[in-house]
Scaffold this active site. Structure first.
Site, PDB file in Angstrom:
ATOM      1  CG  MET A  18      36.165  49.213  35.276  1.00  0.00           C
ATOM      2  SD  MET A  18      37.573  48.128  35.616  1.00  0.00           S
ATOM      3  CE  MET A  18      38.950  49.192  35.136  1.00  0.00           C
ATOM      4  CD  GLU A  42      26.901  55.604  35.224  1.00  0.00           C
ATOM      5  OE1 GLU A  42      25.856  55.822  34.595  1.00  0.00           O
ATOM      6  OE2 GLU A  42      27.019  54.664  36.033  1.00  0.00           O
ATOM      7  CB  CYS A 115      25.924  50.824  33.864  1.00  0.00           C
ATOM      8  SG  CYS A 115      26.067  50.320  35.591  1.00  0.00           S
ATOM      9  CE  LYS A 154      31.982  49.719  28.457  1.00  0.00           C
ATOM     10  NZ  LYS A 154      31.047  48.906  29.260  1.00  0.00           N
ATOM     11  N   GLY A 227      34.573  43.453  27.110  1.00  0.00           N
ATOM     12  CA  GLY A 227      34.000  42.256  27.718  1.00  0.00           C
ATOM     13  C   GLY A 227      34.868  41.027  27.590  1.00  0.00           C
ATOM     14  N   GLY A 228      36.140  41.190  27.190  1.00  0.00           N
ATOM     15  CA  GLY A 228      36.980  40.027  26.923  1.00  0.00           C
ATOM     16  C   GLY A 228      37.867  39.567  28.061  1.00  0.00           C
ATOM     17  CB  ALA A 254      36.510  46.288  32.431  1.00  0.00           C
TER      18      ALA A 254
END
Length: 503
Positions: A18, A42, A115, A154, A227-228, A254
């Site tokens: 993140m 990143e 991203c 990813k 993504g959950g 995240a």
């Protein structure tokens, strides 16, 4: 190349990469609370290639430092076997260069291909790579063959032809995404993380568990579901629910972890205030920049930003003020005092080592260069160069070293087979070289060009040269290259062949 002590990506709970959140304090806190693997934010390949690796003896960290002295990536032994370095790259050569730079300090390398933000996609990185499978294959294959640590990537679900957000996923989209993952698997990567949304979708859009499941069932490498947070993960037990819904090997978290990293605790989350205080302790312990600390704390407070606590945080303009806002002033003072004591101890030890290794033939003085004491464009190095020419000596040779502990510089100048240096270390190479020149000039009893010395023969010489050019009608050349700039060039040219030393 074989992978040494490979990291397992099955059955793991993972802190997602993140931006601005995944710095060292958050990663360590997540590990404390039960995360198995943590990803850093990143970091762009071009920026990392400009960095140098520095061992920070005071913080006991490894820092990757940019030319402007900013720490781009900081890590420590505590996370070395569990941190994945995520990189933004669109070039196989650059990706490999950065991977080799950090390889010994991390557990694996990840390429960001999901991203959707412009800062990532505008350079062909992030989700932009999804439209270029050949480049994906080139980058991943190069990394797998070129380093000894596990390589992961990813991704997101491939977009529809019309980039429609509201439209349901087509069978073709799912098939295309599965086909891409199969191609990625053949590169030899260790695992793949799948954010179950399209590039155009945002956290408020439902996560497509069915697509992640289709991918999980189509490949043999571990698939990490991401993504959950919005739809599934509100407490620890929900992590397993999300994993089963996607048939994934592991789960990457995240936003739920950003809001409260104790989501990784099997025993249940800690109260937010304790979590924030634990985070601040790591931020102080590892000298995290206060703006980053403040940003992460604001993400945790969320709807409490308008409370008295939130308002105190909002006005804080330093790490010390953040600690005051959370009634942690005593911790801040104790920790900073320990750092100062350790710094002093290390400096004393280093000075003792320097003294033992010191060349007895080097003449030293405790001097520094202050440009305010000299006329504009006139420096001790210029005076020393002029003196050497006048005396028909070879031009001065400067050898400059940087001390890793505090990144200060020291320069030794050799003139007529004698070496000179300042006993003081300076914050830049240029200042250190000027100081060395001063020591030499003062030892020789030669003027160094200071304003207090009265008439400056070097300035007069430059004025005469300017007048000669004017008398010869050489106006255009003088306009293009003023005499003071020629003097500066002469000074710098004396350094062009000077050797550089590593401390």
């Amino acid at each position: 190349m074989t992978v040494n002590t490979p990291l397992c990506f099955r059955g793991k709970n993972i802190l997602a990469p993140m931006v601005r959140v995944g710095t060292l304090p958050m990663r360590l806190l997540a590990l404390d609370y039960g995360a198995d693997i943590v990803y850093c934010e990143e970091l762009i390949d071009i920026k990392m290639m400009q960095c140098k690796r520095v061992v920070n003896e005071i913080l006991e960290t490894v820092d990757f430092v940019a030319p402007n002295e900013r720490v781009v990536f900081r890590t420590c032994e505590r996370e070395r076997h569990r941190v994945i370095f995520q990189m933004g790259s669109a070039d196989a050569g650059r990706a490999l260069a950065v991977a080799k730079l950090v390889e010994s300090d991390v557990a694996g390398i990840d390429i960001n291909m999901g991203c959707p933000k412009e800062y990532s996609t505008k350079g062909g990185m992030g989700a932009a790579l999804l439209s270029d499978p050949d480049k994906i294959e080139s980058i991943l294959t190069t990394l797998v063959k070129g380093i000894c640590k596990p390589v992961t990537c990813k991704i997101r679900i491939l977009p529809s032809a019309d980039f429609c957000i509201a439209c349901p996923l087509s069978e073709q989209q799912v098939e295309d995404t599965v086909d891409l993952v199969k191609r990625i698997e053949k590169t030899g990567i260790a695992a793949i993380a799948v954010h179950g949304r399209k590039k155009e979708e945002r956290p408020q859009h439902p996560v497509h568990c069915d697509v992640i499941k289709a991918i999980s069932e189509a490949v043999s490498i571990p698939v990490i579901a991401n993504g959950g947070s919005h739809d599934f993960i509100k407490e620890y037990g929900d992590i397993e629910t999300f994993q089963k819904a996607t048939a994934a090997s592991s789960v990457m978290i995240a936003r739920a972890a950003m809001w409260n990293p104790s989501i990784f605790r099997k025993e249940g989350p800690f109260p937010l205030r304790k979590v924030m205080q634990d985070y601040i302790k790591y931020a102080v312990r590892y000298d995290n920049h206060y703006t980053n600390t403040k940003y992460c704390l604001c993400q945790m407070l969320r709807e409490q930003l308008e409370t008295a606590q939130g308002k105190k945080l909002h006005v804080a303009q330093s790490t010390q003020e953040i600690c005051e806002a959370f009634e942690m002033s005593e911790f801040y003072e104790e920790t900073t005092a320990l750092f100062e004591a350790k710094k002093t101890s290390l400096e004393t030890k280093k000075q003792d080592e320097d003294d033992q290794m010191e060349d007895p033939n080097v003449i030293k003085m405790a001097v520094r260069f202050d440009k305010r004491e000299y006329p504009p464009q006139i420096t001790p190095k210029m005076y020393l160069l002029e003196w050497c020419r006048k005396e028909k000596h070879p031009q001065p040779v400067y050898e400059t070293v940087q001390r890793p502990l505090d990144r200060l510089f020291c320069s030794v100048v050799t003139v007529a087979d004698q070496k000179y240096r300042s006993a003081l270390w300076d914050k830049s190479k240029k200042l250190a070289e000027q100081a060395a020149a001063i020591v030499c000039l003062r030892t020789l009893g030669v003027p160094e060009g200071k304003l207090c010395e009265g008439e400056n023969h070097l300035i007069n010489k430059r004025k005469r040269e300017d007048q000669e050019h004017l008398n010869n009608g050489d106006h255009g050349k003088d306009l293009a290259e003023p005499s003071h700039k020629k003097a500066s060039f002469a000074e710098e040219s004396s350094d062009m062949n000077a050797p550089k030393m590593q401390w």
